[in-house]
Design an enzyme around this catalytic site. Structure first.
Site, PDB file in Angstrom:
ATOM      1  N   GLU A 299     -10.010  -0.990  -8.180  1.00 23.37           N
ATOM      2  CA  GLU A 299      -8.697  -0.915  -7.539  1.00 23.37           C
ATOM      3  C   GLU A 299      -8.199   0.531  -7.450  1.00 23.37           C
ATOM      4  O   GLU A 299      -7.613   0.926  -6.456  1.00 23.37           O
ATOM      5  CB  GLU A 299      -7.669  -1.772  -8.295  1.00 23.37           C
ATOM      6  CG  GLU A 299      -7.900  -3.266  -8.167  1.00 23.37           C
ATOM      7  CD  GLU A 299      -7.836  -3.759  -6.722  1.00 23.37           C
ATOM      8  OE1 GLU A 299      -7.217  -3.108  -5.873  1.00 23.37           O
ATOM      9  OE2 GLU A 299      -8.444  -4.816  -6.438  1.00 23.37           O
TER      10      GLU A 299
ATOM     11  N   ASP B 245      -0.794  -5.137  -0.870  1.00 26.70           N
ATOM     12  CA  ASP B 245      -1.307  -3.826  -0.444  1.00 26.70           C
ATOM     13  C   ASP B 245      -1.050  -3.637   1.051  1.00 26.70           C
ATOM     14  O   ASP B 245      -0.434  -4.495   1.696  1.00 26.70           O
ATOM     15  CB  ASP B 245      -2.801  -3.660  -0.804  1.00 26.70           C
ATOM     16  CG  ASP B 245      -3.716  -4.472   0.096  1.00 26.70           C
ATOM     17  OD1 ASP B 245      -3.211  -5.328   0.871  1.00 26.70           O
ATOM     18  OD2 ASP B 245      -4.941  -4.255   0.049  1.00 26.70           O
TER      19      ASP B 245
ATOM     20  N   TYR C 116       1.146  -3.255  -7.854  1.00 25.48           N
ATOM     21  CA  TYR C 116      -0.036  -3.739  -7.135  1.00 25.48           C
ATOM     22  C   TYR C 116      -1.246  -3.860  -8.071  1.00 25.48           C
ATOM     23  O   TYR C 116      -1.899  -4.904  -8.154  1.00 25.48           O
ATOM     24  CB  TYR C 116      -0.384  -2.818  -5.949  1.00 25.48           C
ATOM     25  CG  TYR C 116      -1.750  -3.146  -5.430  1.00 25.48           C
ATOM     26  CD1 TYR C 116      -1.943  -4.280  -4.643  1.00 25.48           C
ATOM     27  CD2 TYR C 116      -2.867  -2.408  -5.822  1.00 25.48           C
ATOM     28  CE1 TYR C 116      -3.209  -4.648  -4.231  1.00 25.48           C
ATOM     29  CE2 TYR C 116      -4.138  -2.767  -5.420  1.00 25.48           C
ATOM     30  CZ  TYR C 116      -4.297  -3.888  -4.622  1.00 25.48           C
ATOM     31  OH  TYR C 116      -5.551  -4.272  -4.247  1.00 25.48           O
TER      32      TYR C 116
END
Ligand code: SF4
Length: 348
Positions: free
Chosen positions: A33, A134, A116
């Site tokens: 990520e 996102d 996120y």
């Protein structure tokens, strides 16, 4: 609800099998990520493989020096991500015995982890119902529900987040987040959305209202700042000098050629005046014509001029902070791509 099921069905048939999708390991999920923020999957995949190979466990990453991590990160840009990656690895290793906490409040306070990333880790690794919003998901929701709120303004975020939270309850959290992101990346793409193969085309309000090209709404871009960097390629026989970049600015802790930043482009005379002002070199030197280059960052344009200077011996202003290197061994230092491209051009 119908939208969610259609998107999940589409995902089951069409998902790309990426390494971070076939693991429950929070370390690898977190790593992917962070790498994938502001990075295309294809490029991110190479870096992900490289990191996992070198640092199979979070403790391996924690043990590395920051300089080594920055070197591994070189070319990905946004180096704050790498510094935070390293800081968080050390916290997880030292304070949590190498185990990522399965707790939103704790995770979201770690360096480089916001809503996120915390949501992605909790849903993918621990199957907790946290929705991950996102850029791809912002775009998909904007079109699917024909929302005209600007997605780049923080005040719009709660609206999108609430909508996403209301949808995630109908699905497995991991599949839901993956499916929404994959739909945004592969079907509801920024420029040419593939509406003809879209599983939710019949429900899409932007399609119905003819507003696809207007969604998502973005408020006017922040003005780009233009900066002029004069790099000094100071030759000392076959060697030259690198120095660590410090202070709160781009490329912190990376190495670069000695730099003079100026308000505008400079000719040779202006450059010599600047050098005299900055360092008062006491021995004569020659200066060549600069090699010009331009580098674009999100909110900055760097106009760079690389000046070659030749001294007969090491000038006094190049103190211990400056590392003497040559074209064969400078690559062990983390260096901004802009500078590395210049150095590569010299070795060809
Ligand atoms: Fe996006 Fe087109 Fe699908 Fe609407 S129909 S969600 S615009 S791909």
């Amino acid at each position: 609800m119908e939208n969610v099921l259609d998107i999940l069905l589409w995902y089951q048939k069409n998902f790309r099998e990426l390494p971070w999708r076939v693991t429950n390991d929070p370390y690898k999920i977190w790593l992917s990520e962070i790498i994938l923020q502001q990075t295309q999957v294809k490029q991110g995949l190479d870096y992900y493989d490289k990191f996992v190979l070198k640092y199979p466990q979070v403790s391996d990453l924690a043990r590395a020096s920051e300089e080594e991590v920055l070197k591994m990160w070189q070319g990905l840009g946004y180096y704050t991500r790498a510094r935070n990656l390293h800081k968080t690895a050390r916290i997880i290793s030292d304070e949590y015995q190498g185990f990522f906490p399965d707790n939103y409040a704790i995770l979201s306070k770690l360096p480089g982890i916001g809503d996120y990333t915390a949501s992605a880790i909790l849903s993918f690794a621990f199957k907790q119902p946290y929705s991950a919003l996102d850029g791809n998901v912002f775009r998909l929701l904007s079109r699917l529900y024909d929302i005209d709120l600007p997605i780049n303004e923080p005040k719009s975020r709660p609206f999108f987040k609430n909508l996403l939270d209301s949808l995630i309850q109908y699905a497995n959290p991991s599949d839901f987040n993956n499916a929404m992101m994959e739909m945004g990346a592969m079907v509801c793409r920024p420029d040419n959305p593939k509406c003809d193969i879209c599983p939710v085309a019949v429900h899409c309000l932007a399609r119905k209202n003819g507003t696809i090209k207007l969604r998502p709404v973005k408020s006017k871009k922040v003005k780009t700042r233009v900066r002029h960097f004069n790099y000094l390629y100071i030759k000392d026989g076959n060697d030259f000098y690198l120095v660590k970049r410090e202070g709160k600015d781009i490329w912190k802790n990376l190495y670069q050629l000695p730099l003079i930043e100026s308000a505008g482009l400079m000719d040779e005379k202006a450059m010599k005046d600047e050098i005299a002002l900055a360092w008062e070199p006491s021995i004569p030197y020659s200066i060549g014509k600069p090699q010009l280059s331009r580098h674009l960052l999100t909110h900055q344009t760097i106009q760079a001029a690389f000046w070659e200077l030749k001294f007969d011996r090491r000038p006094a202003f190049l103190d211990d902070h400056y590392r003497k290197v040559n074209l064969k061994n400078y690559t062990k230092y983390p260096i901004p791509v802009l500078v590395e491209n210049f150095l590569l051009s010299l070795s060809h």
